[in-house]
Design a protein around this motif. Sequence first.
Motif, short mmCIF file in Angstrom:
data_model
loop_
_atom_site.label_atom_id
_atom_site.label_comp_id
_atom_site.label_asym_id
_atom_site.label_seq_id
_atom_site.Cartn_x
_atom_site.Cartn_y
_atom_site.Cartn_z
N SER A 126 8.97 -15.17 31.76
CA SER A 126 7.71 -14.72 31.15
C SER A 126 6.67 -14.44 32.23
O SER A 126 6.00 -13.40 32.22
CB SER A 126 7.17 -15.78 30.20
OG SER A 126 8.08 -16.02 29.17
N ALA A 127 6.53 -15.41 33.15
CA ALA A 127 5.55 -15.26 34.22
C ALA A 127 5.87 -14.05 35.08
O ALA A 127 4.98 -13.24 35.41
CB ALA A 127 5.53 -16.53 35.08
N GLY A 147 4.83 -8.46 36.50
CA GLY A 147 5.41 -7.15 36.80
C GLY A 147 4.72 -6.02 36.05
O GLY A 147 4.38 -4.99 36.63
N PHE A 148 4.50 -6.21 34.75
CA PHE A 148 3.81 -5.19 33.95
C PHE A 148 2.40 -4.96 34.49
O PHE A 148 1.94 -3.83 34.62
CB PHE A 148 3.72 -5.61 32.48
CG PHE A 148 5.04 -5.65 31.77
CD1 PHE A 148 6.00 -4.68 31.99
CD2 PHE A 148 5.32 -6.65 30.84
CE1 PHE A 148 7.22 -4.72 31.33
CE2 PHE A 148 6.53 -6.70 30.18
CZ PHE A 148 7.48 -5.73 30.42
N PRO A 180 4.18 -16.54 40.43
CA PRO A 180 5.37 -15.99 39.78
C PRO A 180 6.34 -15.42 40.83
O PRO A 180 5.90 -14.78 41.79
CB PRO A 180 4.81 -14.88 38.89
CG PRO A 180 3.42 -15.33 38.59
CD PRO A 180 2.95 -16.05 39.82
N VAL A 181 7.63 -15.67 40.65
CA VAL A 181 8.62 -15.35 41.68
C VAL A 181 8.68 -13.85 41.98
O VAL A 181 9.09 -13.44 43.07
CB VAL A 181 10.01 -15.92 41.28
CG1 VAL A 181 10.60 -15.16 40.09
CG2 VAL A 181 10.97 -15.91 42.46
N TYR A 229 13.65 -9.26 39.22
CA TYR A 229 12.63 -9.12 38.18
C TYR A 229 11.88 -7.79 38.31
O TYR A 229 11.53 -7.18 37.30
CB TYR A 229 11.66 -10.31 38.20
CG TYR A 229 12.20 -11.54 37.49
CD1 TYR A 229 12.47 -11.50 36.12
CD2 TYR A 229 12.43 -12.72 38.18
CE1 TYR A 229 12.97 -12.62 35.46
CE2 TYR A 229 12.93 -13.85 37.52
CZ TYR A 229 13.19 -13.79 36.17
OH TYR A 229 13.69 -14.89 35.50
N VAL A 230 11.65 -7.36 39.55
CA VAL A 230 11.02 -6.04 39.75
C VAL A 230 11.89 -4.96 39.09
O VAL A 230 11.39 -4.09 38.37
CB VAL A 230 10.83 -5.74 41.26
CG1 VAL A 230 10.42 -4.28 41.47
CG2 VAL A 230 9.79 -6.68 41.87
N ASP A 231 13.20 -5.05 39.31
CA ASP A 231 14.13 -4.09 38.70
C ASP A 231 14.06 -4.14 37.18
O ASP A 231 14.08 -3.11 36.51
CB ASP A 231 15.58 -4.43 39.11
CG ASP A 231 15.89 -3.99 40.53
OD1 ASP A 231 14.95 -3.55 41.22
OD2 ASP A 231 17.06 -4.11 40.95
N ILE A 232 14.02 -5.37 36.65
CA ILE A 232 14.03 -5.55 35.19
C ILE A 232 12.79 -4.91 34.56
O ILE A 232 12.89 -4.20 33.55
CB ILE A 232 14.13 -7.06 34.85
CG1 ILE A 232 15.59 -7.49 34.98
CG2 ILE A 232 13.59 -7.36 33.45
CD1 ILE A 232 15.82 -8.98 34.90
N VAL A 233 11.64 -5.13 35.18
CA VAL A 233 10.40 -4.53 34.67
C VAL A 233 10.51 -3.00 34.72
O VAL A 233 10.19 -2.31 33.75
CB VAL A 233 9.19 -5.04 35.49
CG1 VAL A 233 7.96 -4.20 35.19
CG2 VAL A 233 8.92 -6.50 35.18
#
Lengths: 271, 85
Positions: free
Chosen positions: A20-21, A26-27, A226-227, A239-243
């Motif tokens: 979540s964080a 990212g957004f 946040p990581v 996480y960058v990729d996921i966003v």
Amino acid sequence: MTRIIVVTSGKGGVGKTTTSAAIAMGFAKKGHKTAVIDFDVGLRNLDLIMGCERRVVYDIVNVIYGEATLNQALIKDKHCENLYILPASQTRDKDALSQEGVGQILEELAAKDFKYIVCDSPAGIEKGAHLAMYFADDAFVVTNPEVASVRDSDRMLGILASKSRRAEQNLEPIKEYLLLTRYSPERVRIGEMLSVADVQDILSLHLLGVIPESKSVLTASNSGTPVILDEKSDAGQAYVDIVARYLGEDKPHRFIEEEKKGLFGKFFGSK
Amino acid sequence: MSLLDYFKITKVSSASVAKERLQILVAHERSSKNQPSYLPQLQKELLQVIQKYVNVSNDSISVNFEQDDHQETLEVNIVLPDKPR
């Protein structure tokens, strides 16, 4: 249009709050006005992961009971000006949340032009978890490649499909995405861990991304950043990729295969 | 056991065991999730009624609920003993 995303799993300890964080940050870093809400009343932790624990004055329960306005309770993130955190109450009973109250907060956030609202669900399938997913448009189902987590995720999928607002009002169903966390390609190779394909076979979910088991997750939480802000780390990049993928960018999946170690890495060990 | 057996890689990986267990479990839980909640009680009461007249054992009755797009079917299967006593 505001998009409400629930980060859910059923099982505890799989990485919901970390996720979540990370995705909320990212957004926001991509320029979208984003709010992240902790639904874990009584056991709040999102404030710690976001590093704003000392700035919590009011919380979601205060807003629902009219003891504070939403503006008073929202905490502006120190890293990114587009990001706001709504903490859970630490002292109240876990039944202090109400469906009308949560609905009103989400409406008010939408009226304030928030583009993304990330709802960090508590573990379990009780009231907090129910309310976190009830109004959702999208669900990020966080799963570890491990039997208990996969089973609980499947249970959660059933609840998303039957007990959400979209289900009750016969609207288009919640879009469900799989986030496989704490993944270890080495252990998959030697048959010690369920593979991405195994988990997808069982859950039949669209894979948004794989987050590798990573030391950086703990170090990020130690410092309350946040990581995703640790751009050098594998988990941060995942996480960058996921966003990016969620926002429609075409990013090939990473961290599913073992990284080939160079000669140097073989001798001295990398990471 | 011959010496060769020690070198054969016959051990099933724990991941594939996990996958198999999960597939069975998830399929079972998905099918029972859609069943109406009165089913176990119905089965119990039906059995009580039948046992008033016929000496059937507790596991000789099965109640199945099936659902497709158009209809719901409630199937009750009772196995009667060979010789009615």
